[in-house]
Write an enzyme that holds these catalytic residues in place. Structure first.
Site, PDB file in Angstrom:
ATOM      1  N   GLU A  72      39.709  30.185  70.688  1.00 22.10           N
ATOM      2  CA  GLU A  72      39.562  31.197  71.874  1.00 22.10           C
ATOM      3  C   GLU A  72      40.424  30.672  72.905  1.00 22.10           C
ATOM      4  O   GLU A  72      40.089  30.281  73.655  1.00 22.10           O
ATOM      5  CB  GLU A  72      37.889  30.955  71.486  1.00 22.10           C
ATOM      6  CG  GLU A  72      37.511  30.960  70.205  1.00 22.10           C
ATOM      7  CD  GLU A  72      35.861  30.968  70.136  1.00 22.10           C
ATOM      8  OE1 GLU A  72      35.430  30.780  71.173  1.00 22.10           O
ATOM      9  OE2 GLU A  72      35.007  31.135  68.810  1.00 22.10           O
ATOM     10  N   CYS A  97      30.070  16.223  75.645  1.00 19.89           N
ATOM     11  CA  CYS A  97      28.219  17.031  76.860  1.00 19.89           C
ATOM     12  C   CYS A  97      28.060  17.832  76.515  1.00 19.89           C
ATOM     13  O   CYS A  97      28.081  18.460  75.428  1.00 19.89           O
ATOM     14  CB  CYS A  97      29.960  18.212  78.273  1.00 19.89           C
ATOM     15  SG  CYS A  97      31.190  16.929  78.510  1.00 19.89           S
ATOM     16  N   CYS A 100      27.192  21.556  77.119  1.00 14.17           N
ATOM     17  CA  CYS A 100      28.545  22.095  76.542  1.00 14.17           C
ATOM     18  C   CYS A 100      28.337  22.550  74.866  1.00 14.17           C
ATOM     19  O   CYS A 100      28.175  21.993  73.841  1.00 14.17           O
ATOM     20  CB  CYS A 100      29.780  21.753  77.171  1.00 14.17           C
ATOM     21  SG  CYS A 100      31.030  22.459  76.423  1.00 14.17           S
ATOM     22  N   CYS A 324      31.709  30.375  80.132  1.00 14.59           N
ATOM     23  CA  CYS A 324      32.507  28.640  79.613  1.00 14.59           C
ATOM     24  C   CYS A 324      31.155  28.082  78.845  1.00 14.59           C
ATOM     25  O   CYS A 324      30.235  27.841  78.982  1.00 14.59           O
ATOM     26  CB  CYS A 324      31.783  28.202  81.051  1.00 14.59           C
ATOM     27  SG  CYS A 324      33.090  27.912  82.571  1.00 14.59           S
TER      28      CYS A 324
HETATM   29  C1  SAM Z   1      33.897  24.479  78.299  1.00 16.29           C
HETATM   30  S1  SAM Z   1      34.540  22.975  80.105  1.00 16.29           S
HETATM   31  C2  SAM Z   1      36.554  23.199  79.662  1.00 16.29           C
HETATM   32  C3  SAM Z   1      37.656  22.598  80.451  1.00 16.29           C
HETATM   33  C4  SAM Z   1      37.070  20.375  80.272  1.00 16.29           C
HETATM   34  N1  SAM Z   1      37.221  20.284  79.160  1.00 16.29           N
HETATM   35  C5  SAM Z   1      35.796  20.464  81.269  1.00 16.29           C
HETATM   36  O1  SAM Z   1      35.078  19.252  81.204  1.00 16.29           O
HETATM   37  O2  SAM Z   1      36.019  20.148  82.461  1.00 16.29           O
HETATM   38  C6  SAM Z   1      34.849  24.602  81.454  1.00 16.29           C
HETATM   39  C7  SAM Z   1      33.639  24.158  82.036  1.00 16.29           C
HETATM   40  O3  SAM Z   1      32.885  24.668  81.298  1.00 16.29           O
HETATM   41  C8  SAM Z   1      31.832  24.403  81.998  1.00 16.29           C
HETATM   42  N2  SAM Z   1      30.262  24.214  81.293  1.00 16.29           N
HETATM   43  C9  SAM Z   1      30.337  23.467  79.622  1.00 16.29           C
HETATM   44  N3  SAM Z   1      29.428  23.946  79.255  1.00 16.29           N
HETATM   45  C10 SAM Z   1      28.430  24.967  80.051  1.00 16.29           C
HETATM   46  C11 SAM Z   1      27.453  25.718  79.820  1.00 16.29           C
HETATM   47  N4  SAM Z   1      26.791  26.055  78.757  1.00 16.29           N
HETATM   48  N5  SAM Z   1      27.588  26.074  80.925  1.00 16.29           N
HETATM   49  C12 SAM Z   1      28.222  26.513  82.093  1.00 16.29           C
HETATM   50  N6  SAM Z   1      28.966  25.912  82.086  1.00 16.29           N
HETATM   51  C13 SAM Z   1      29.477  25.043  81.386  1.00 16.29           C
HETATM   52  C14 SAM Z   1      32.448  22.711  82.473  1.00 16.29           C
HETATM   53  O4  SAM Z   1      31.250  21.854  82.862  1.00 16.29           O
HETATM   54  C15 SAM Z   1      33.515  22.633  82.922  1.00 16.29           C
HETATM   55  O5  SAM Z   1      33.107  22.922  84.333  1.00 16.29           O
HETATM   56  S1  SF4 Z   2      34.943  21.355  76.962  1.00 12.49           S
HETATM   57 FE1  SF4 Z   2      32.819  21.011  76.973  1.00 12.49          FE
HETATM   58  S2  SF4 Z   2      32.345  18.580  75.273  1.00 12.49           S
HETATM   59 FE2  SF4 Z   2      34.762  18.824  75.986  1.00 12.49          FE
HETATM   60  S3  SF4 Z   2      34.778  18.077  78.439  1.00 12.49           S
HETATM   61 FE3  SF4 Z   2      34.470  20.270  78.651  1.00 12.49          FE
HETATM   62  S4  SF4 Z   2      31.860  20.267  78.958  1.00 12.49           S
HETATM   63 FE4  SF4 Z   2      32.595  18.429  78.008  1.00 12.49          FE
END
Ligand code: SAM
Ligand code: SF4
Length: 352
Positions: A72, A97, A100, A324
Site C-alpha cells: 500500500e 510495535c 501499529c 499512519c
Molecule cells: C508505520 S511506520 C513506518 C516506518 C517505520 N517502520 C517506523 O516505525 O518509523 C510510520 C510511522 O507511523 C507511526 N504509527 C504506527 N502506528 C500508528 C498508529 N496506529 N497511529 C499513528 N501513528 C502510527 C509510527 O510510530 C511511525 O512513526
Molecule cells: S511499520 Fe509499524 S510495526 Fe513496523 S516498525 Fe514501523 S511502527 Fe513498528
C-alpha cells in the site's frame, strides 16, 4: 549501455508520462539497446489493484507485486500545496510495535519468515506511479516519506538505492530534504544510513522510558533509548545536513503525561531535531486510545516553551485505513499483545 541512451529512455518514460509495459513500447530506441533492456530491465514492478479516497482527499493505492503480494502507498494532499507520497519498503513488518496495525500483523510474517523486502524498483515505482496517476488530481508530489508498511532500515540496501534514485538528477529529482526515511531505531543500520545517504531521517521515538518503549516497541529491548539517542548525538553532530524528525504517537495514559513531556525535552537535548506529535490512529483490535486534543496541545506547549521545534500532526485518511500505522490487509490481525506493565493497565482498561 551508453549514458545518452539511458537519458533518452528516462525522458521517454518519465518526461513524457509514458507507461512502458515492455521494450516493444520503446519505439525510436536502437535495437541493441532494446534487446539489452528486455534482458535486464524490470518494466512493470508494480500493478495497480485499487485506489480508495478518504473524506479528506488522502488516497490509498493498493499495488499487486509480480508474486501476487500486495503493498500500500498513500498520497496525502495538504491545503498548503504540499503533497506527500508515503511509500512502503517491505511486505508486512517484523517489528511488532503494539500500536501499529502493520506491526500487529507481523506475527503471521514472523511465523512464515518476513514475507519479503521490496526491491528498489518496487519502492521507486510507488512514487512514480503516484506522480503519474495523481498529479492532475492532487497537484504535483512534493515530498516522499518512507512511512508506509515495513521497517525501511531492515531493507537498507534497497532503501538506500531507492532513495538515491529519487533524488538523482536523472531520477525523480526530489531534493534530498524532501525525501525522509523513517525508522523504529535499528542502530547499526541508522549509522550506515546517516553516513551513506543525504536524505532526511525520521526516528519513531514514541516513549520516554525504556520500560514503556520495551513494551510498545520491542526493538527497544535490543537498541534502547540511551543507545539510540547517543548514536544520533554522535552521528548528527557533523556529518548529516538535516535535523532528525522525532515522531511521537500520543497514546492516552501511556506516554502523554507532563512527566513524559519533561523527560522528552531532556532526551532530545543537544540533538538537532524537530518533534512531530502524532494523533494515534485506532484500528480494530488495538488496545490504545488517542490522547485528547487539549492534552496534546498542553504537551506541545511544554515542549515549545522549553525551546523545542514541535508540531502537532493530525490524522489523515483514517476513515479509509490510509493513515499512519493503519496499512495492511484487513482480517489478518494475529500478533499477540505483549504484557501490559501493571501501571498502565487502568489506562488501557485491561482486565487482569
Ligand atoms: C508505520 S511506520 C513506518 C516506518 C517505520 N517502520 C517506523 O516505525 O518509523 C510510520 C510511522 O507511523 C507511526 N504509527 C504506527 N502506528 C500508528 C498508529 N496506529 N497511529 C499513528 N501513528 C502510527 C509510527 O510510530 C511511525 O512513526
Ligand atoms: S511499520 Fe509499524 S510495526 Fe513496523 S516498525 Fe514501523 S511502527 Fe513498528
Amino acid at each position: 549501455y551508453r549514458p545518452g541512451q539511458a537519458l533518452m529512455l528516462w525522458k521517454r518514460l518519465y518526461g513524457n508520462n509514458i507507461w512502458a509495459h515492455s521494450s516493444e513500447d520503446l519505439e525510436g530506441l536502437n535495437k541493441d539497446f532494446k534487446n539489452m533492456l528486455s534482458e535486464h530491465a524490470e518494466f512493470k514492478a508494480v500493478s495497480l489493484k485499487d485506489i480508495v479516497t478518504a473524506s479528506d482527499g488522502t488516497k490509498k493505492i493498493l499495488f499487486t507485486l509480480e508474486d501476487g503480494l500486495v503493498v500500500e502507498t498513500v498520497v496525502i494532499p495538504c491545503p498548503s500545496g504540499r503533497t506527500t507520497v508515503c511509500v512502503s519498503s517491505q511486505v508486512g513488518c517484523a517489528m511488532n510495535c503494539q500500536f501499529c496495525y502493520t506491526g500487529r500483523q507481523a506475527i503471521i510474517f514472523i511465523k512464515m519468515g518476513l514475507r519479503r523486502n521490496l526491491t528498489a524498483a518496487e519502492i521507486v515505482e510507488q512514487a512514480v506511479f503516484a506522480r503519474r496517476l495523481l498529479t492532475s488530481e492532487v497537484g504535483s508530489i512534493t515530498n516522499v516519506v518512507f512511512m508506509g508498511m515495513g521497517e525501511p532500515l531492515q531493507n537498507i540496501e534497497n532503501v538506500l538505492q531507492a532513495a538515491d534514485i529519487m533524488v538523482d538528477e536523472q531520477g525523480l529529482q526530489f531534493s534530498p530534504r524532501k525525501v525522509t526515511v523513517s525508522t523504529s531505531g535499528l542502530v547499526p543500520q541508522l549509522k550506515r544510513f546517516l553516513r551513506e545517504s543525504n536524505c532526511a531521517l525520521a526516528v519513531s521515538l514514541n516513549a520516554t522510558t525504556d520500560e514503556v518503549r520495551n513494551w510498545i516497541m520491542p526493538i527497544n529491548r535490543k537498541y534502547n533509548l540511551g543507545l539510540l539517542l547517543g548514536t544520533l548525538r554522535e552521528e548528527l553532530s557533523s556529518k548529516h545536513k538535516f535535523k532528525v524528525l522525532f515522531e511521537y504517537v500520543m497514546l492516552a495514559g501511556v506516554n502523554d503525561s507532563i512527566d513524559d513531556a519533561e523527560r522528552l525535552i531532556h532526551l532530545v537535548q543537544d540533538i538537532p531535531c524537530k518533534i512531530n506529535l502524532i494523533t494515534f490512529n485506532p484500528h480494530s483490535g488495538s488496545q490504545f486510545k488517542p490522547t485528547r486534543d487539549e492534552k496534546m496541545i498542553e504537551f506541545r506547549n511544554i515542549l515549545a516553551k522549553a525551546g523545542c521545534t514541535v508540531l502537532l500532526r493530525p490524522s489523515r485518511g483514517d476513515d479509509q485505513m490510509a493513515a499512519c500505522g493503519q496499512l495492511g490487509k484487513p482480517g489478518e490481525l494475529g500478533a499477540p499483545l505483549l504484557r501490559v506493565p501493571a501501571q498502565f493497565q487502568a489506562a488501557l482498561e485491561v482486565s487482569v
